[in-house]
Motif scaffolding. Sequence first.
Motif, PDB file in Angstrom:
ATOM      1  N   ALA A  23      -9.604   9.980   9.285  1.00 59.37           N
ATOM      2  CA  ALA A  23      -9.192   8.587   9.075  1.00 59.37           C
ATOM      3  C   ALA A  23      -9.395   7.763  10.340  1.00 59.37           C
ATOM      4  N   GLY A  27     -12.275   4.889  10.857  1.00 56.66           N
ATOM      5  CA  GLY A  27     -11.849   3.544  11.207  1.00 56.66           C
ATOM      6  C   GLY A  27     -12.516   3.057  12.480  1.00 56.66           C
ATOM      7  N   THR A 116      -3.251   6.889  12.878  1.00 54.54           N
ATOM      8  CA  THR A 116      -3.754   7.881  11.912  1.00 54.54           C
ATOM      9  C   THR A 116      -3.354   9.280  12.380  1.00 54.54           C
ATOM     10  N   GLY A 269      -3.427  -0.610   4.361  1.00 52.52           N
ATOM     11  CA  GLY A 269      -2.821   0.143   5.450  1.00 52.52           C
ATOM     12  C   GLY A 269      -1.928  -0.676   6.358  1.00 52.52           C
ATOM     13  N   TRP A 277      -1.571  -1.073  11.568  1.00 51.79           N
ATOM     14  CA  TRP A 277      -2.061  -0.443  10.337  1.00 51.79           C
ATOM     15  C   TRP A 277      -1.907   1.071  10.431  1.00 51.79           C
ATOM     16  N   ALA A 279      -3.374   4.854   8.351  1.00 60.08           N
ATOM     17  CA  ALA A 279      -4.362   5.398   7.417  1.00 60.08           C
ATOM     18  C   ALA A 279      -4.276   6.914   7.448  1.00 60.08           C
ATOM     19  N   SER A 295      -9.706   5.722   3.699  1.00 58.66           N
ATOM     20  CA  SER A 295      -8.595   4.829   4.036  1.00 58.66           C
ATOM     21  C   SER A 295      -8.738   4.283   5.451  1.00 58.66           C
ATOM     22  N   GLY A 296      -9.335   5.069   6.343  1.00 58.19           N
ATOM     23  CA  GLY A 296      -9.598   4.576   7.690  1.00 58.19           C
ATOM     24  C   GLY A 296     -10.601   3.438   7.677  1.00 58.19           C
ATOM     25  N   ALA A 299      -8.821   0.281   6.294  1.00 56.08           N
ATOM     26  CA  ALA A 299      -7.972  -0.334   7.317  1.00 56.08           C
ATOM     27  C   ALA A 299      -8.824  -1.061   8.358  1.00 56.08           C
TER      28      ALA A 299
END
Length: 343
Positions: A23, A27, A116, A269, A277, A279, A295-296, A299
């Motif tokens: 994640a 990101g 994360t 996120g 945020w 993630a 999800s990363g 975000a």
Amino acid sequence: MTRERGIGQGRRYDVVVVGGGPAGLNGALMLGRARRSVLVIDSGEPRNAPSAHMHGFLSRDGVPPGRLLEAGRREVTGYGGEIISGRARSASREAGGFVVELDTGARVHARRLLVTTGLTDELPDVPGLAARWGRDVLHCPYCHGWEFRDQPIGVLYTGERSVHQALLFRQWTEQLTLFLHTGPGLTGEEAERLAARGIAVVTGEVAEVETADDRLTGVRLHTGELVPLRAVAVVPRAVPRAGVLASLGLRPVPAPHGVGEYVAADPTGLTTVPGVWVAGNVSAPAATVLVAAASGATAAGAINADLVDEDTHRAVLRHRDPFSHESESVLCAQVMGGRRHGL
């Protein structure tokens, strides 16, 4: 080679990412491609480290988890991102963003934070169980079911979620046994569902996990009986690694079905703290590697959009009055305050 280097006191980044798993790295990759300055702080404790391979990740199925992280680090640093080994001890708000303090005492500054840090899987206290975690003591049938298909698998019952887990693993094997280790016991409906699928139920606590030649061979009950098995499934309790979030006033909340806790956030996120945020597994305990990585990226897109809003707001004020002396802190407060919303 991955480029990792030390950081100087007072260094400021657009985004500091706390956690260097799938994640966090995904990101950071997206933010680097967006031409943001990014620092990843990695403590080197990935959740899936005990597993020899990861599965269900398109184009990377069967790849050792460490190999994915190595590739991710190369890609992040290829876009100018920085990665350091260390642990973020705390974070606090300051004018213009946040300051993150590492366990070494070093401090770095960021306009936004992406946390994360993942979670720790808390297992039942059964001798021999933890030593086999991620190998032949399992929790996710989608991650490990194929490797143990058509083999005898035991499910350690510790609560209602264990029944769901047993019914899932039934897809991979007919040789399935649910051990009523602890918990409230089965309802009539649960017992009927298990019987209908041919899942055996054994009453009595499991005393220990038996092994031979570095492989799980069965479980021994408190009665002394040994039940031969090839793998054991268990629902672990999810414990978020949320120390750095706690320093910002963010606390984990109970997860559904009593399986632990998670840090609440909106679909991108964003937490209830503006500019922060989350993630990956810290906010989604059931997320697989692929979902955590996605999800990363989600975000990162939201963070970059938030920074674009702030940059644009600053530019508009300068355009209106090139000689304005309005402080950076006021500008950031206006933008970040305006972006805050409930979950």
